[in-house]
Design a protein around this motif. Structure first.
Motif, PDB file in Angstrom:
ATOM      1  N   MET A   1      46.089  67.967  24.269  1.00 56.48           N
ATOM      2  CA  MET A   1      47.007  67.052  25.299  1.00 56.48           C
ATOM      3  C   MET A   1      47.692  68.061  26.250  1.00 56.48           C
ATOM      4  N   THR A   2      47.524  67.657  27.543  1.00 57.64           N
ATOM      5  CA  THR A   2      48.220  68.519  28.583  1.00 57.64           C
ATOM      6  C   THR A   2      49.819  68.468  28.602  1.00 57.64           C
ATOM      7  N   GLN A   3      50.200  69.736  29.036  1.00 57.21           N
ATOM      8  CA  GLN A   3      51.787  69.668  29.103  1.00 57.21           C
ATOM      9  C   GLN A   3      52.163  69.013  30.314  1.00 57.21           C
ATOM     10  N   PRO A   4      53.240  68.279  30.196  1.00 59.15           N
ATOM     11  CA  PRO A   4      53.674  67.588  31.475  1.00 59.15           C
ATOM     12  C   PRO A   4      53.798  68.094  32.758  1.00 59.15           C
ATOM     13  N   TRP A   5      54.490  69.596  32.473  1.00 56.15           N
ATOM     14  CA  TRP A   5      54.701  70.400  33.693  1.00 56.15           C
ATOM     15  C   TRP A   5      53.592  70.750  34.409  1.00 56.15           C
ATOM     16  N   MET A   6      52.448  70.831  33.578  1.00 54.22           N
ATOM     17  CA  MET A   6      51.140  71.270  34.229  1.00 54.22           C
ATOM     18  C   MET A   6      50.769  70.367  35.022  1.00 54.22           C
ATOM     19  N   ARG A   7      50.881  68.853  34.748  1.00 45.32           N
ATOM     20  CA  ARG A   7      50.549  67.817  35.611  1.00 45.32           C
ATOM     21  C   ARG A   7      51.168  68.097  37.087  1.00 45.32           C
ATOM     22  N   TRP A   8      52.733  68.431  36.941  1.00 44.96           N
ATOM     23  CA  TRP A   8      53.336  68.809  38.170  1.00 44.96           C
ATOM     24  C   TRP A   8      52.850  69.753  38.920  1.00 44.96           C
ATOM     25  N   LEU A   9      52.607  70.918  38.235  1.00 46.87           N
ATOM     26  CA  LEU A   9      52.014  71.993  38.852  1.00 46.87           C
ATOM     27  C   LEU A   9      50.858  71.798  39.848  1.00 46.87           C
ATOM     28  N   LEU A  10      49.854  70.969  39.051  1.00 46.12           N
ATOM     29  CA  LEU A  10      48.658  70.670  39.799  1.00 46.12           C
ATOM     30  C   LEU A  10      49.048  69.889  41.006  1.00 46.12           C
ATOM     31  N   VAL A  11      49.697  68.814  40.986  1.00 43.19           N
ATOM     32  CA  VAL A  11      50.037  67.882  42.110  1.00 43.19           C
ATOM     33  C   VAL A  11      50.819  68.865  43.060  1.00 43.19           C
ATOM     34  N   ALA A  12      51.681  69.945  42.756  1.00 43.70           N
ATOM     35  CA  ALA A  12      52.466  70.587  43.828  1.00 43.70           C
ATOM     36  C   ALA A  12      51.162  71.628  44.614  1.00 43.70           C
ATOM     37  N   SER A  13      50.126  72.350  43.676  1.00 46.90           N
ATOM     38  CA  SER A  13      49.365  72.801  44.223  1.00 46.90           C
ATOM     39  C   SER A  13      48.171  72.197  45.138  1.00 46.90           C
ATOM     40  N   LEU A  14      47.830  70.932  44.869  1.00 51.61           N
ATOM     41  CA  LEU A  14      47.052  70.235  45.780  1.00 51.61           C
ATOM     42  C   LEU A  14      47.887  69.821  46.970  1.00 51.61           C
ATOM     43  N   SER A  15      49.161  69.595  46.914  1.00 48.70           N
ATOM     44  CA  SER A  15      49.780  69.281  48.317  1.00 48.70           C
ATOM     45  C   SER A  15      50.131  70.584  48.995  1.00 48.70           C
ATOM     46  N   ILE A  16      50.039  71.578  48.499  1.00 47.54           N
ATOM     47  CA  ILE A  16      50.129  72.864  49.291  1.00 47.54           C
ATOM     48  C   ILE A  16      48.901  73.106  50.044  1.00 47.54           C
ATOM     49  N   ASN A  17      47.759  72.841  49.125  1.00 45.46           N
ATOM     50  CA  ASN A  17      46.254  73.142  49.760  1.00 45.46           C
ATOM     51  C   ASN A  17      46.213  72.082  50.878  1.00 45.46           C
ATOM     52  N   LEU A  18      46.833  70.857  50.773  1.00 44.48           N
ATOM     53  CA  LEU A  18      46.283  69.828  51.847  1.00 44.48           C
ATOM     54  C   LEU A  18      47.087  70.144  52.951  1.00 44.48           C
ATOM     55  N   LEU A  19      48.205  70.722  52.945  1.00 43.18           N
ATOM     56  CA  LEU A  19      49.213  71.120  53.936  1.00 43.18           C
ATOM     57  C   LEU A  19      48.494  72.447  54.777  1.00 43.18           C
ATOM     58  N   VAL A  20      48.022  73.243  54.065  1.00 41.93           N
ATOM     59  CA  VAL A  20      47.325  74.355  54.816  1.00 41.93           C
ATOM     60  C   VAL A  20      45.988  73.904  55.591  1.00 41.93           C
ATOM     61  N   ALA A  21      45.403  72.910  54.634  1.00 42.78           N
ATOM     62  CA  ALA A  21      44.184  72.483  55.568  1.00 42.78           C
ATOM     63  C   ALA A  21      44.428  71.829  56.793  1.00 42.78           C
ATOM     64  N   GLY A  22      45.326  70.972  56.644  1.00 39.45           N
ATOM     65  CA  GLY A  22      46.010  70.201  57.770  1.00 39.45           C
ATOM     66  C   GLY A  22      46.333  71.127  58.981  1.00 39.45           C
ATOM     67  N   ALA A  23      47.098  72.349  58.578  1.00 34.60           N
ATOM     68  CA  ALA A  23      47.487  73.265  59.652  1.00 34.60           C
ATOM     69  C   ALA A  23      46.315  73.821  60.190  1.00 34.60           C
ATOM     70  N   VAL A  24      45.727  74.307  59.467  1.00 30.83           N
ATOM     71  CA  VAL A  24      44.256  74.961  59.868  1.00 30.83           C
ATOM     72  C   VAL A  24      43.280  73.928  60.993  1.00 30.83           C
ATOM     73  N   LEU A  25      43.249  72.617  60.510  1.00 32.80           N
ATOM     74  CA  LEU A  25      42.511  71.643  61.334  1.00 32.80           C
ATOM     75  C   LEU A  25      43.213  71.456  62.778  1.00 32.80           C
ATOM     76  N   ALA A  26      44.682  71.430  62.724  1.00 28.32           N
ATOM     77  CA  ALA A  26      45.346  71.376  63.837  1.00 28.32           C
ATOM     78  C   ALA A  26      45.297  72.496  64.902  1.00 28.32           C
ATOM     79  N   ALA A  27      45.190  73.630  64.165  1.00 27.04           N
ATOM     80  CA  ALA A  27      45.142  74.916  65.159  1.00 27.04           C
ATOM     81  C   ALA A  27      43.674  74.951  65.647  1.00 27.04           C
ATOM     82  N   LEU A  28      42.704  74.365  65.031  1.00 23.17           N
ATOM     83  CA  LEU A  28      41.317  74.490  65.525  1.00 23.17           C
ATOM     84  C   LEU A  28      41.315  73.566  66.628  1.00 23.17           C
TER      85      LEU A  28
END
Length: 143
Positions: A1-28
């Motif tokens: 079974m997955t640790q509860p903090w692991m799920r939050w870490l994955l959500v945070a990582s995904l959020s950061i990736n989406l922010l970076v992708a949005g910033a790159v797209l906006a710059a382009l």
């Protein structure tokens, strides 16, 4: 079974990736818009140039930039912009210098138009009826 903090870490990582992708797209997108606007000059000329297809636009811009009046006008415009920026950056704002730089840019735009309009008219005059109709359609879409 997955640790509860692991799920939050994955959500945070995904959020950061989406922010970076949005910033790159906006710059382009922003960079593309800036390049498009830069290739125009005075508004009455820019609208026509941007409405041409890529090959015609490139040919016309090369012809315009090779003309002495256009080339020296572009150099003068860059110098006037530098004076305007200098006035803005000055510790004490010199309204007269700022206004003079803006007025000079307006005069340069007028001279650039005077050189460019006959060349553009000759270029458009060399187009076939179908090419002029396509240009008219493109201009209509750009309103």
């Amino acid at each position: 079974m997955t640790q509860p903090w692991m799920r939050w870490l994955l959500v945070a990582s995904l959020s950061i990736n989406l922010l970076v992708a949005g910033a790159v797209l906006a710059a382009l997108v922003q960079g593309r818009t800036a390049r498009t606007e830069r290739a125009g000059g005075p508004p009455e000329i820019a609208l026509l140039i941007r409405a041409l297809d890529r090959d015609d636009r490139g040919a016309l811009l090369r012809k315009l930039r090779a003309t002495d009046g256009i080339r020296t006008g572009r150099d003068s415009m860059a110098a006037a912009r530098a004076r305007m920026i200098g006035a803005l950056r000055s510790e004490t704002f010199d309204r007269a210098a700022f206004e003079a730089a803006l007025t000079e840019q307006q005069a340069i735009r007028g001279r650039l138009s005077a050189h460019g309009i006959p060349m553009i008219a000759a270029f458009v005059g060399s187009l076939s009826e179908e090419e002029r109709a396509a240009l008219a359609r493109a201009l209509r879409r750009r309103r």
